[in-house]
Design an enzyme around this catalytic site. Structure first.
Site, PDB file in Angstrom:
ATOM      1  N   LEU A 199      36.766  21.363  32.003  1.00 42.42           N
ATOM      2  CA  LEU A 199      36.112  22.449  31.275  1.00 42.42           C
ATOM      3  C   LEU A 199      36.993  22.917  30.131  1.00 42.42           C
ATOM      4  O   LEU A 199      38.119  23.384  30.342  1.00 42.42           O
ATOM      5  CB  LEU A 199      35.827  23.595  32.244  1.00 42.42           C
ATOM      6  N   ASP A 200      36.494  22.772  28.922  1.00 50.34           N
ATOM      7  CA  ASP A 200      37.215  23.269  27.753  1.00 50.34           C
ATOM      8  C   ASP A 200      37.352  24.786  27.842  1.00 50.34           C
ATOM      9  O   ASP A 200      36.557  25.458  28.498  1.00 50.34           O
ATOM     10  CB  ASP A 200      36.452  22.873  26.485  1.00 50.34           C
TER      11      ASP A 200
END
Length: 236
Positions: A13-14
């Site tokens: 997850l950025d």
């Protein structure tokens, strides 16, 4: 009643623009930095800084500038363009900025609950190109350190998205052998989506403003956190 399991067992997850409100953090930290060095903050100066910062971040992603040089160069360029003279060096100003920024763990509305829900179905790791001091502070400040499985920071790794080496490093650390079970979720075509494609994993663009309709880099385009949760939940 249908049982539900995860379509993907590992989510990368950025951080900024995906769960963190980067623009709010950036503006807050810049105001605090200006207060510290005796410069009056204005919308015009903020705009100039954002323009220079965007350019240098793109250079950073493309390996055109090192993390070490980045820390001094962005404020040097900004001061030069804005015609500002300050007592401290650009690197010293950057240190102040990073200290302020590390406290700004602002999440988008619903982001914390989204990550908690995602964790019911899979492992969740934050994967960011950010600088170590800034991202470690925000990770703890936001509370994501308590509900995710860990964080991968480019400066610590010595690698950055979209390089496939960045992802290979993660796969090695997590002992991932089947890439079909991994998905990256992020807001950037150039780092997250391109990086995912380079690494051979599924990509999901988080694009709530509908600014991107389609891209060959995206396997999914999500307009909300609910969209992500829906395709991650596989009924069996």
């Amino acid at each position: 009643m249908n049982k539900i399991n995860a379509r993907y067992t590992t989510v990368l997850l950025d951080a900024d623009g995906t769960v963190y409100d980067f623009h709010k953090a950036e503006k807050t930290a810049l105001k605090q930095t200006f207060d510290n060095i005796g410069i009056g903050w204005t919308e015009e100066l903020n705009k100039l800084y954002l323009e220079e910062n965007k350019i240098i971040w793109r250079e950073f992603e493309q390996n055109l500038i090192s993390a070490n040089d980045f820390k001094a160069e962005r404020f040097r360029r900004f001061f030069e363009r804005a015609g500002l003279t300050v007592q401290l060096s650009p690197r010293q100003v950057n240190d102040i900025y990073i200290s302020c920024f590390s406290e700004c763990g602002f999440l988008f509305d619903g982001a914390f609950d989204f990550v908690k829900s995602l964790k019911k179905y899979c492992r969740v790791y934050i994967a960011t190109n950010g600088l170590a001091a800034a991202q470690k502070g925000r990770y703890k400040n936001s509370g994501l350190d308590k509900i995710t499985d860990g964080i991968f920071i480019s400066e610590v790794m010595g690698l950055r998205k979209p390089s496939s080496d960045y992802f290979d490093y993660i796969f090695g650390k997590l002992n991932i052998r089947d890439k079909s079970e991994v998905i990256i979720i992020g807001d950037s075509l150039t780092s997250d989506m391109q990086g995912g494609k380079n690494a051979g994993i599924t990509t999901c663009l988080y694009n709530p403003d509908y600014s991107i309709k389609d891209s060959i880099l995206c396997d999914y385009i999500a307009r909300s956190y609910d969209d992500i949760l829906k395709f991650q939940q596989k009924k069996i």
